[in-house]
Design an enzyme around this catalytic site. Structure first.
Site, PDB file in Angstrom:
ATOM      1  N   GLN A  79       0.835  -1.213   0.000  1.00 48.35           N
ATOM      2  CA  GLN A  79       0.000   0.000   0.000  1.00 48.35           C
ATOM      3  C   GLN A  79       0.868   1.261   0.000  1.00 48.35           C
ATOM      4  O   GLN A  79       0.515   2.277   0.624  1.00 48.35           O
ATOM      5  CB  GLN A  79      -0.938  -0.012   1.212  1.00 48.35           C
ATOM      6  CG  GLN A  79      -2.176  -0.870   1.050  1.00 48.35           C
ATOM      7  CD  GLN A  79      -3.160  -0.301   0.021  1.00 48.35           C
ATOM      8  OE1 GLN A  79      -3.086   0.858  -0.381  1.00 48.35           O
ATOM      9  NE2 GLN A  79      -4.081  -1.129  -0.438  1.00 48.35           N
ATOM     10  N   SER A  80       1.991   1.202  -0.682  1.00 39.44           N
ATOM     11  CA  SER A  80       2.938   2.321  -0.694  1.00 39.44           C
ATOM     12  C   SER A  80       2.310   3.624  -1.202  1.00 39.44           C
ATOM     13  O   SER A  80       1.776   3.678  -2.316  1.00 39.44           O
ATOM     14  CB  SER A  80       4.120   1.953  -1.593  1.00 39.44           C
ATOM     15  OG  SER A  80       4.924   3.083  -1.845  1.00 39.44           O
ATOM     16  N   ASN A  81       2.407   4.662  -0.374  1.00 42.30           N
ATOM     17  CA  ASN A  81       1.978   5.996  -0.817  1.00 42.30           C
ATOM     18  C   ASN A  81       2.930   6.538  -1.872  1.00 42.30           C
ATOM     19  O   ASN A  81       2.522   7.248  -2.797  1.00 42.30           O
ATOM     20  CB  ASN A  81       1.963   6.971   0.370  1.00 42.30           C
ATOM     21  CG  ASN A  81       0.970   6.568   1.432  1.00 42.30           C
ATOM     22  OD1 ASN A  81      -0.189   6.272   1.131  1.00 42.30           O
ATOM     23  ND2 ASN A  81       1.404   6.543   2.681  1.00 42.30           N
ATOM     24  N   ALA A  83       4.643   4.770  -4.083  1.00 45.55           N
ATOM     25  CA  ALA A  83       4.379   4.112  -5.364  1.00 45.55           C
ATOM     26  C   ALA A  83       3.158   4.743  -6.033  1.00 45.55           C
ATOM     27  O   ALA A  83       3.180   5.046  -7.235  1.00 45.55           O
ATOM     28  CB  ALA A  83       4.160   2.616  -5.152  1.00 45.55           C
TER      29      ALA A  83
END
Ligand SMILES: *Cc1c(COP(=O)(O)O)cnc(C)c1O
Length: 341
Positions: A79-81, A83
């Site tokens: 859930q990388s912000n 990315a």
């Protein structure tokens, strides 16, 4: 009287973030914590292109354009912000995007919800990798870059979190903004508190606080680490600052003693929330209508509250909490919140 110094020439930069973000008081939270708390609203750098990563991407993608890149490659947690911000920013400047994302079981990747939904909506391709493979993330990104080159494209690799010296300029710029913001407040011992996850925000703020003359006005910077530990981030931040000094011949040198990492608040682990952290998010929202994310800003704010309960003078007389964004990380945690609401 002006506190502002001549600003060093910035590297080339695109306009992606809505900056000049507000610095707002949190009146009821300040009363409850017994210290003046202001919040720098970097969750308002955009709606979908929101949070701290957009500031870094202004510099990183300017370099990518300069180099003639047509595809950006980066990595992160599922859930990388970072990315998500990279996928959207790439679409905005007309580049393709390849993401290398960490998940428990790459053979059964998570559903496209929250940040992942935005990644794929923006057309990014995702290569899912396991936790053990994460250690080889740089090699895996190099593999993706080789595949882009073999197909006739021009890749540009952005490291985890956009946290290199070039990306850190985004938070040098934020420190300059804060110097302007704080010029309208009385001078008092102040600490800029923020979540640390890959170190670039912290490095930019530490360097920027010196360059902007904030340090001389009694303003310090402290990062609450949401993963790893103090020693790890003192090293990362010091190294990024050393590269800033060297590459752009800045008049400031940052040593390990200049880096304040507030350890002891990782709790159950990266992206894992304890009920008390979620309760802090709830309380802040009910008191002052400010919404934090559970992975970074909420965990850091809970660390701040915990430190203040132990030592009310830990951060001086005023805290400037940098809200680094992450709103989409809230929604996958709905079930964990339910008993607290
Ligand atoms: C990435 C991130 C951080 C941490 O910033 P770093 O520069 O990686 O240390 C903090 N908050 C949010 C919401 C983030 O996405």
């Amino acid at each position: 009287m002006t506190f502002l110094r001549a600003r060093p020439p910035y590297p080339p930069r695109l306009t992606l973030a809505r900056t000049g973000t507000p610095l707002e008081p949190l009146p009821r939270t300040s009363a409850a914590l017994g210290v003046e708390v202001l919040v720098k609203r970097d969750d308002l750098t955009g709606a979908e292109l929101t949070g701290n990563k957009v500031r870094k991407l202004e510099f990183l993608l300017a370099e990518a354009e300069e180099q003639g890149a047509d595809t950006v490659i980066t990595c992160g947690g599922e859930q990388s912000n970072h990315a998500r911000a990279t996928a959207l920013a790439a679409a905005k400047v007309g580049m393709k995007c390849r993401l290398v994302l960490r998940t428990d079981d790459p053979a059964a990747p998570p559903a496209a919800t929250a940040n992942i939904l935005l990644d794929v909506l923006a057309g990014a391709t995702i290569r899912w990798i396991s936790r053990p493979d994460w250690r080889q993330r740089n090699e895996l990104m190099a593999e993706e870059a080789a595949a882009v080159t073999a197909a006739g494209g021009r890749p540009y690799i952005i490291p985890e979190g956009g946290s290199n010296a070039l990306g850190a300029w985004g938070y040098i710029a934020c420190a300059h903004e804060l110097a302007d913001d704080l010029a309208t407040f009385p001078t008092r011992p102040t600490t800029i508190v923020h979540a640390t996850g890959s170190g670039g925000t912290g490095a930019g703020l530490v360097m920027g606080a010196r360059l902007a003359g904030l340090h001389e006005r009694g303003v310090r910077v402290a990062g609450v680490n949401v993963c790893d530990d103090r020693a790890y981030f003192v090293d990362v931040v010091t190294r990024i600052c050393a590269e800033l000094t060297q590459r752009w011949t800045l008049p400031v040198t940052i040593g390990p003693d200049d880096v304040d990492i507030v350890d002891g608040h990782v709790g159950a682990g990266y992206a894992k929330s304890r009920p008390e952290e979620l309760a802090t998010i709830r309380d802040l929202c009910r008191r002052d209508g400010l919404v934090l994310d559970p992975v970074y800003s909420g965990k850091a704010f809970h660390g701040l509250v915990t430190e203040l309960a132990r030592d009310p003078a830990r951060f001086g007389e005023r805290v400037v909490f940098v809200h680094t964004g992450g709103i989409f990380g809230l929604f996958p945690t709905a079930a964990a919140f339910a008993p607290l609401l």
